[in-house]
Design a protein around this motif. Structure first.
Motif, mmCIF file in Angstrom:
data_model
loop_
_atom_site.group_PDB
_atom_site.id
_atom_site.type_symbol
_atom_site.label_atom_id
_atom_site.label_comp_id
_atom_site.label_asym_id
_atom_site.label_seq_id
_atom_site.Cartn_x
_atom_site.Cartn_y
_atom_site.Cartn_z
ATOM 1 N N PHE A 76 0.836 -1.210 0.000
ATOM 2 C CA PHE A 76 0.000 0.000 0.000
ATOM 3 C C PHE A 76 0.865 1.252 0.000
ATOM 4 O O PHE A 76 1.949 1.265 0.577
ATOM 5 N N ILE A 77 0.346 2.294 -0.634
ATOM 6 C CA ILE A 77 0.970 3.617 -0.546
ATOM 7 C C ILE A 77 0.667 4.159 0.851
ATOM 8 O O ILE A 77 -0.496 4.296 1.228
ATOM 9 N N SER A 78 1.722 4.455 1.614
ATOM 10 C CA SER A 78 1.502 4.904 2.993
ATOM 11 C C SER A 78 1.726 6.406 3.160
ATOM 12 O O SER A 78 1.311 6.991 4.145
ATOM 13 N N LYS A 79 2.396 7.015 2.178
ATOM 14 C CA LYS A 79 2.630 8.458 2.273
ATOM 15 C C LYS A 79 2.933 8.978 0.883
ATOM 16 O O LYS A 79 3.630 8.320 0.118
ATOM 17 N N VAL A 80 2.390 10.129 0.560
ATOM 18 C CA VAL A 80 2.694 10.780 -0.716
ATOM 19 C C VAL A 80 3.198 12.183 -0.412
ATOM 20 O O VAL A 80 2.570 12.932 0.329
ATOM 21 N N VAL A 81 4.362 12.507 -0.972
ATOM 22 C CA VAL A 81 4.948 13.827 -0.744
ATOM 23 C C VAL A 81 4.134 14.880 -1.500
ATOM 24 O O VAL A 81 3.916 14.743 -2.703
ATOM 25 N N PRO A 82 3.646 15.921 -0.798
ATOM 26 C CA PRO A 82 2.869 16.964 -1.468
ATOM 27 C C PRO A 82 3.663 17.594 -2.619
ATOM 28 O O PRO A 82 4.883 17.773 -2.507
ATOM 29 N N ASP A 83 2.981 17.899 -3.709
ATOM 30 C CA ASP A 83 3.583 18.556 -4.874
ATOM 31 C C ASP A 83 4.643 17.722 -5.580
ATOM 32 O O ASP A 83 5.393 18.245 -6.406
ATOM 33 N N SER A 84 4.735 16.431 -5.264
ATOM 34 C CA SER A 84 5.656 15.547 -5.991
ATOM 35 C C SER A 84 4.976 15.059 -7.262
ATOM 36 O O SER A 84 3.773 15.234 -7.459
ATOM 37 N N ASP A 85 5.757 14.424 -8.149
ATOM 38 C CA ASP A 85 5.174 13.838 -9.362
ATOM 39 C C ASP A 85 4.138 12.778 -8.996
ATOM 40 O O ASP A 85 3.102 12.654 -9.647
ATOM 41 N N ALA A 86 4.417 12.018 -7.942
ATOM 42 C CA ALA A 86 3.477 10.974 -7.504
ATOM 43 C C ALA A 86 2.142 11.602 -7.091
ATOM 44 O O ALA A 86 1.065 11.104 -7.428
ATOM 45 N N HIS A 87 2.236 12.711 -6.370
ATOM 46 C CA HIS A 87 1.043 13.436 -5.932
ATOM 47 C C HIS A 87 0.257 13.964 -7.141
ATOM 48 O O HIS A 87 -0.960 13.806 -7.226
ATOM 49 N N ARG A 88 0.979 14.550 -8.082
ATOM 50 C CA ARG A 88 0.334 15.094 -9.280
ATOM 51 C C ARG A 88 -0.273 13.986 -10.137
ATOM 52 O O ARG A 88 -1.254 14.206 -10.843
ATOM 53 N N ALA A 89 0.318 12.794 -10.088
ATOM 54 C CA ALA A 89 -0.198 11.663 -10.869
ATOM 55 C C ALA A 89 -1.432 11.043 -10.211
ATOM 56 O O ALA A 89 -2.049 10.138 -10.763
ATOM 57 N N GLY A 90 -1.768 11.517 -9.004
ATOM 58 C CA GLY A 90 -2.997 11.059 -8.358
ATOM 59 C C GLY A 90 -2.813 9.933 -7.355
ATOM 60 O O GLY A 90 -3.795 9.365 -6.884
ATOM 61 N N LEU A 91 -1.569 9.596 -7.026
ATOM 62 C CA LEU A 91 -1.372 8.589 -5.980
ATOM 63 C C LEU A 91 -1.835 9.150 -4.649
ATOM 64 O O LEU A 91 -1.673 10.337 -4.377
ATOM 65 N N GLN A 92 -2.402 8.295 -3.807
ATOM 66 C CA GLN A 92 -2.875 8.750 -2.500
ATOM 67 C C GLN A 92 -2.653 7.655 -1.463
ATOM 68 O O GLN A 92 -2.575 6.465 -1.782
ATOM 69 N N GLU A 93 -2.542 8.082 -0.222
ATOM 70 C CA GLU A 93 -2.437 7.141 0.890
ATOM 71 C C GLU A 93 -3.656 6.222 0.871
ATOM 72 O O GLU A 93 -4.786 6.678 0.700
ATOM 73 N N GLY A 94 -3.405 4.922 1.029
ATOM 74 C CA GLY A 94 -4.508 3.963 0.993
ATOM 75 C C GLY A 94 -4.669 3.277 -0.354
ATOM 76 O O GLY A 94 -5.483 2.368 -0.490
ATOM 77 N N ASP A 95 -3.887 3.704 -1.348
ATOM 78 C CA ASP A 95 -3.893 2.992 -2.632
ATOM 79 C C ASP A 95 -3.145 1.677 -2.482
ATOM 80 O O ASP A 95 -2.016 1.654 -1.966
ATOM 81 N N GLN A 96 -3.744 0.585 -2.945
ATOM 82 C CA GLN A 96 -3.024 -0.682 -3.024
ATOM 83 C C GLN A 96 -2.323 -0.752 -4.373
ATOM 84 O O GLN A 96 -2.919 -0.445 -5.405
ATOM 85 N N VAL A 97 -1.041 -1.135 -4.352
ATOM 86 C CA VAL A 97 -0.286 -1.292 -5.592
ATOM 87 C C VAL A 97 -0.525 -2.707 -6.102
ATOM 88 O O VAL A 97 -0.117 -3.684 -5.466
ATOM 89 N N LEU A 98 -1.218 -2.817 -7.231
ATOM 90 C CA LEU A 98 -1.540 -4.138 -7.778
ATOM 91 C C LEU A 98 -0.386 -4.687 -8.608
ATOM 92 O O LEU A 98 -0.086 -5.878 -8.550
#
Length: 143
Positions: A76-98
């Motif tokens: 699971f995604i446990s933390k997303v850095v604000p204003d990072s590429d991951a954040h802009r791509a829509g990743l969020q805490e609680g996402d399961q990586v399939l």
């Protein structure tokens, strides 16, 4: 309903007395629910989605993961850095990586998952928002 005059100890089975259910919501016919304000029909946030991240050499991913094979719940995604590429791509805490780059992440060791994410220059992730299992994951594991 059991007779409240019988002493508690005389009931043949264990008994739990529950208070009356207060203020039940009014029943809404099924055909009216789709447009009803009390029903949230927006389930698209829980559907799997693809996220593409490009990572220049030496760059940070912009997110942390937790879990893996030991927890039996996945990564699971446990933390997303604000204003990072991951954040802009829509990743969020609680996402399961399939999956990541066609590698199945649903039954992968934590260390292997980290290695794949750290070494890839381009990351194609399939994720789904799964807050219920993410909570269970947090309760079950330390990392």
């Amino acid at each position: 309903m059991m007779d409240p005059k019988i002493p508690y100890d005389d009931y043949p089975l264990p008994v739990v007395f529950l208070p009356n259910y207060e203020n039940p919501p009014p029943w809404i016919p099924p055909q009216e629910r789709i447009h009803h304000p009390d029903y949230n029909n927006e389930l698209t946030q829980f559907l799997p989605r693809n996220v593409l991240l490009k990572k220049p050499p030496g760059a940070q991913l912009g997110f942390n993961i937790r879990g893996g094979k030991a927890s039996q719940l996945g990564i699971f995604i446990s933390k997303v850095v604000p204003d990072s590429d991951a954040h802009r791509a829509g990743l969020q805490e609680g996402d399961q990586v399939l999956s990541v780059n066609d590698v199945d992440f649903q039954d992968i060791e934590h260390s292997r998952a980290v290695e794949i994410l750290k070494t890839a220059r381009e990351i194609v992730m399939k994720v789904r928002f799964f807050p219920y299992n993410y909570q269970r994951q947090k309760e079950r594991t330390v990392h």
